[in-house]
Write a protein that holds these residues in place. Structure first.
Motif, PDB file in Angstrom:
ATOM      1  N   ARG A 121       0.835  -1.209   0.000  1.00 45.58           N
ATOM      2  CA  ARG A 121       0.000   0.000   0.000  1.00 45.58           C
ATOM      3  C   ARG A 121       0.869   1.258   0.000  1.00 45.58           C
ATOM      4  O   ARG A 121       0.569   2.238  -0.678  1.00 45.58           O
ATOM      5  N   LYS A 122       1.954   1.227   0.752  1.00 44.52           N
ATOM      6  CA  LYS A 122       2.852   2.396   0.782  1.00 44.52           C
ATOM      7  C   LYS A 122       3.539   2.592  -0.559  1.00 44.52           C
ATOM      8  O   LYS A 122       3.715   3.715  -1.037  1.00 44.52           O
ATOM      9  N   GLU A 123       3.951   1.473  -1.203  1.00 42.47           N
ATOM     10  CA  GLU A 123       4.566   1.577  -2.517  1.00 42.47           C
ATOM     11  C   GLU A 123       3.606   2.211  -3.524  1.00 42.47           C
ATOM     12  O   GLU A 123       3.996   3.033  -4.343  1.00 42.47           O
ATOM     13  N   GLN A 124       2.327   1.827  -3.451  1.00 38.58           N
ATOM     14  CA  GLN A 124       1.331   2.382  -4.358  1.00 38.58           C
ATOM     15  C   GLN A 124       1.126   3.870  -4.125  1.00 38.58           C
ATOM     16  O   GLN A 124       1.015   4.654  -5.065  1.00 38.58           O
ATOM     17  N   ARG A 125       1.106   4.272  -2.829  1.00 42.01           N
ATOM     18  CA  ARG A 125       0.945   5.697  -2.536  1.00 42.01           C
ATOM     19  C   ARG A 125       2.152   6.502  -3.030  1.00 42.01           C
ATOM     20  O   ARG A 125       2.001   7.573  -3.609  1.00 42.01           O
ATOM     21  N   ASP A 126       3.338   5.957  -2.809  1.00 37.99           N
ATOM     22  CA  ASP A 126       4.549   6.658  -3.245  1.00 37.99           C
ATOM     23  C   ASP A 126       4.601   6.788  -4.767  1.00 37.99           C
ATOM     24  O   ASP A 126       4.977   7.838  -5.304  1.00 37.99           O
ATOM     25  N   LEU A 127       4.217   5.707  -5.460  1.00 41.29           N
ATOM     26  CA  LEU A 127       4.230   5.754  -6.916  1.00 41.29           C
ATOM     27  C   LEU A 127       3.205   6.758  -7.435  1.00 41.29           C
ATOM     28  O   LEU A 127       3.476   7.516  -8.364  1.00 41.29           O
ATOM     29  N   GLN A 128       2.020   6.790  -6.808  1.00 42.70           N
ATOM     30  CA  GLN A 128       0.991   7.723  -7.247  1.00 42.70           C
ATOM     31  C   GLN A 128       1.446   9.163  -7.057  1.00 42.70           C
ATOM     32  O   GLN A 128       1.191  10.023  -7.898  1.00 42.70           O
ATOM     33  N   SER A 129       2.149   9.405  -5.944  1.00 45.78           N
ATOM     34  CA  SER A 129       2.666  10.761  -5.692  1.00 45.78           C
ATOM     35  C   SER A 129       3.683  11.152  -6.757  1.00 45.78           C
ATOM     36  O   SER A 129       3.677  12.273  -7.258  1.00 45.78           O
ATOM     37  N   ARG A 130       4.562  10.210  -7.110  1.00 45.71           N
ATOM     38  CA  ARG A 130       5.585  10.515  -8.128  1.00 45.71           C
ATOM     39  C   ARG A 130       4.948  10.700  -9.502  1.00 45.71           C
ATOM     40  O   ARG A 130       5.346  11.565 -10.271  1.00 45.71           O
ATOM     41  N   ILE A 131       3.914   9.886  -9.819  1.00 44.12           N
ATOM     42  CA  ILE A 131       3.227  10.014 -11.100  1.00 44.12           C
ATOM     43  C   ILE A 131       2.554  11.385 -11.193  1.00 44.12           C
ATOM     44  O   ILE A 131       2.599  12.059 -12.228  1.00 44.12           O
ATOM     45  N   THR A 132       1.902  11.797 -10.095  1.00 44.52           N
ATOM     46  CA  THR A 132       1.257  13.115 -10.082  1.00 44.52           C
ATOM     47  C   THR A 132       2.273  14.218 -10.351  1.00 44.52           C
ATOM     48  O   THR A 132       2.017  15.155 -11.117  1.00 44.52           O
ATOM     49  N   SER A 133       3.459  14.093  -9.723  1.00 41.12           N
ATOM     50  CA  SER A 133       4.505  15.097  -9.926  1.00 41.12           C
ATOM     51  C   SER A 133       4.979  15.109 -11.378  1.00 41.12           C
ATOM     52  O   SER A 133       5.188  16.173 -11.970  1.00 41.12           O
ATOM     53  N   LYS A 134       5.170  13.917 -11.966  1.00 44.46           N
ATOM     54  CA  LYS A 134       5.613  13.830 -13.364  1.00 44.46           C
ATOM     55  C   LYS A 134       4.609  14.510 -14.296  1.00 44.46           C
ATOM     56  O   LYS A 134       4.975  15.261 -15.199  1.00 44.46           O
ATOM     57  N   LYS A 135       3.296  14.238 -14.071  1.00 42.21           N
ATOM     58  CA  LYS A 135       2.270  14.780 -14.957  1.00 42.21           C
ATOM     59  C   LYS A 135       2.156  16.297 -14.809  1.00 42.21           C
ATOM     60  O   LYS A 135       1.903  17.004 -15.778  1.00 42.21           O
ATOM     61  N   LYS A 136       2.370  16.797 -13.589  1.00 39.26           N
ATOM     62  CA  LYS A 136       2.299  18.245 -13.395  1.00 39.26           C
ATOM     63  C   LYS A 136       3.435  18.958 -14.115  1.00 39.26           C
ATOM     64  O   LYS A 136       3.273  20.078 -14.597  1.00 39.26           O
ATOM     65  N   ASN A 137       4.599  18.322 -14.176  1.00 37.09           N
ATOM     66  CA  ASN A 137       5.766  18.944 -14.794  1.00 37.09           C
ATOM     67  C   ASN A 137       5.851  18.688 -16.290  1.00 37.09           C
ATOM     68  O   ASN A 137       6.763  19.188 -16.945  1.00 37.09           O
ATOM     69  N   ALA A 138       4.908  17.888 -16.828  1.00 32.92           N
ATOM     70  CA  ALA A 138       4.946  17.584 -18.264  1.00 32.92           C
ATOM     71  C   ALA A 138       4.505  18.794 -19.081  1.00 32.92           C
ATOM     72  O   ALA A 138       3.645  19.564 -18.667  1.00 32.92           O
ATOM     73  N   THR A 139       5.118  18.965 -20.241  1.00 29.20           N
ATOM     74  CA  THR A 139       4.720  20.017 -21.169  1.00 29.20           C
ATOM     75  C   THR A 139       3.782  19.415 -22.210  1.00 29.20           C
ATOM     76  O   THR A 139       3.545  18.205 -22.235  1.00 29.20           O
ATOM     77  N   LYS A 140       3.287  20.272 -23.066  1.00 30.15           N
ATOM     78  CA  LYS A 140       2.368  19.782 -24.094  1.00 30.15           C
ATOM     79  C   LYS A 140       3.042  18.762 -25.003  1.00 30.15           C
ATOM     80  O   LYS A 140       2.427  17.788 -25.428  1.00 30.15           O
ATOM     81  N   LYS A 141       4.355  18.968 -25.258  1.00 28.19           N
ATOM     82  CA  LYS A 141       5.066  18.060 -26.165  1.00 28.19           C
ATOM     83  C   LYS A 141       5.416  16.743 -25.499  1.00 28.19           C
ATOM     84  O   LYS A 141       5.488  15.708 -26.155  1.00 28.19           O
TER      85      LYS A 141
ATOM     86  N   ARG B 271       3.734  15.329 -22.875  1.00 28.93           N
ATOM     87  CA  ARG B 271       2.649  14.749 -22.084  1.00 28.93           C
ATOM     88  C   ARG B 271       2.372  13.292 -22.455  1.00 28.93           C
ATOM     89  O   ARG B 271       2.182  12.439 -21.598  1.00 28.93           O
ATOM     90  N   LYS B 272       2.367  12.965 -23.759  1.00 27.96           N
ATOM     91  CA  LYS B 272       2.054  11.590 -24.164  1.00 27.96           C
ATOM     92  C   LYS B 272       3.110  10.613 -23.651  1.00 27.96           C
ATOM     93  O   LYS B 272       2.796   9.553 -23.127  1.00 27.96           O
ATOM     94  N   GLY B 273       4.390  10.994 -23.791  1.00 27.03           N
ATOM     95  CA  GLY B 273       5.458  10.118 -23.303  1.00 27.03           C
ATOM     96  C   GLY B 273       5.396   9.918 -21.806  1.00 27.03           C
ATOM     97  O   GLY B 273       5.618   8.814 -21.298  1.00 27.03           O
ATOM     98  N   VAL B 274       5.066  10.998 -21.073  1.00 25.57           N
ATOM     99  CA  VAL B 274       4.959  10.886 -19.612  1.00 25.57           C
ATOM    100  C   VAL B 274       3.802   9.980 -19.225  1.00 25.57           C
ATOM    101  O   VAL B 274       3.912   9.145 -18.320  1.00 25.57           O
ATOM    102  N   ASN B 275       2.650  10.115 -19.914  1.00 28.92           N
ATOM    103  CA  ASN B 275       1.501   9.256 -19.620  1.00 28.92           C
ATOM    104  C   ASN B 275       1.825   7.786 -19.868  1.00 28.92           C
ATOM    105  O   ASN B 275       1.457   6.911 -19.092  1.00 28.92           O
ATOM    106  N   ASP B 276       2.538   7.505 -20.974  1.00 32.98           N
ATOM    107  CA  ASP B 276       2.916   6.117 -21.263  1.00 32.98           C
ATOM    108  C   ASP B 276       3.868   5.581 -20.202  1.00 32.98           C
ATOM    109  O   ASP B 276       3.758   4.432 -19.758  1.00 32.98           O
ATOM    110  N   GLU B 277       4.825   6.429 -19.795  1.00 28.84           N
ATOM    111  CA  GLU B 277       5.783   6.003 -18.761  1.00 28.84           C
ATOM    112  C   GLU B 277       5.074   5.709 -17.445  1.00 28.84           C
ATOM    113  O   GLU B 277       5.354   4.709 -16.784  1.00 28.84           O
TER     114      GLU B 277
END
Length: 334
Positions: free
Chosen positions: A13-33, A35-41
């Motif tokens: 459960r902690k691993e899932q929370r940590d991953l979700q937090s990192r994913i949220t951070s990645k998506k916030k920092n993604a640019t328009k160009k 965004r697709k690569g970040v979503n796939d990652e």
């Protein structure tokens, strides 16, 4: 000490929370160009974590089954374990190999799961007794592999954390530079919804602050439309009337470009700002990271209203919003 099911589930459960937090951070920092690569990652990371956790649970269940079988087995008189036990061991080894592959992929992605410290694999034999061999002891290879991989994950987590600390804070740098310009010009920021209409909504807000009508026609139905929609129509109407000034800068025909800007949530940019400055006869100042760009009307238009405040201010963000580029309205203090 081998982890219990409850401990493993809590860690998962902690691993899932940590991953979700990192994913949220990645998506916030993604640019328009990007965004697709970040979503796939991010999707790959979620899939890998799910597979990794399921394999750990399967390995735990198989290990329990093996322990129960070992308690019930009797020596077969030849000093060897039964065929069923060997098949179970092979299954455990296959599972451990799958765990290793998934873990390697997670490690390469540099995802931090903040795992508890794991003991380094010991070179001493484990306490497991080899049946049918006269009381000798053998190493539990599966536990050794899991312990080694846990240590590698911990090292990868530390490396990822160090890398994050060394990354440039583009968002913070941009915010500091913008606020410095806001203060120097006596401006306060008015937040505009990041919905694809932000440029036109910000211009509409600025025109309203200076009591400049947003409609350049006498059509009464325009007053019933959202302000950003009216501003979009004004921009595209000016572009159609002055096609020679805009068509050379487009990568498509003006006839197909205009309906997208007028009728959809297509983002506006430099060409639309020039059209709006000319149509409303205003000067547009766009505050960006470290500089202010001034857009004046075209050669056929002049800034109207002598003595009037015909300068409007916009703030342009490249890193501050998760969806990409964004415009806010800048109002005068007080």
């Amino acid at each position: 000490m081998e982890e219990t099911l409850e401990v493993i589930q809590a860690r998962h459960r902690k691993e899932q929370r940590d991953l979700q937090s990192r994913i949220t951070s990645k998506k916030k920092n993604a640019t328009k160009k990007t965004r697709k690569g970040v979503n796939d990652e991010c999707a790959a990371l979620e899939r890998d974590l799910k597979e990794h956790q399921q394999l750990e649970l399967d390995a735990l269940n198989r290990n329990k089954d093996v322990d129960e079988q070992e308690g019930e087995e009797e020596p077969n008189g030849t000093g060897h374990r039964t065929i069923e036990h060997e098949e179970s061991t092979n299954s455990q080894n296959d599972t451990a190999t799958d765990v290793n592959h998934i873990t390697d992929r997670l490690k390469d992605a540099k995802v931090s799961f903040d795992l508890p410290p794991a003991k380094q694999p010991s070179s001493e034999p484990t306490a497991q007794t080899q049946e049918g061999s006269g009381g000798g002891k053998k190493r539990n290879r599966q536990k050794d592999r899991l312990a080694r991989r846990a240590a590698e994950r911990e090292m990868a987590a530390e490396a990822a954390e160090q890398e994050a600390q060394n990354m440039t804070d583009h968002r913070g740098i941009e915010r500091t530079a913008l606020e410095r310009t806001f203060s120097a010009n006596g401006l306060v920021e008015h937040e505009i919804q990041p919905d694809g209409h932000c440029l036109f909504s910000a211009v509409a807000d600025q025109l309203a602050q200076r009591k400049i009508p947003i409609s350049t026609t006498k059509e009464g139905d325009e007053t019933q439309q959202p302000p950003y929609r009216v501003v979009r129509k004004v921009a595209t109407a000016y572009m159609e009337e002055h096609a020679d000034d805009f068509a050379p800068f487009l990568e498509e025909l003006l006839e197909s470009y205009v309906p997208k800007i007028r009728d959809t949530a297509e983002w506006g940019g430099q060409l639309e700002l020039l059209a709006l400055a000319s149509a409303y006869r205003v000067e547009i100042k766009v505050v960006q990271n470290g500089r202010t760009e001034t857009i004046r009307p075209g050669t056929e238009s002049e800034i109207g209203g002598e003595g009037e405040d015909r300068t409007i201010w916009l703030a342009y963000y490249r890193h501050g919003y998760g969806l990409g580029e964004h415009y806010n309205s800048l109002r005068k203090k007080g």
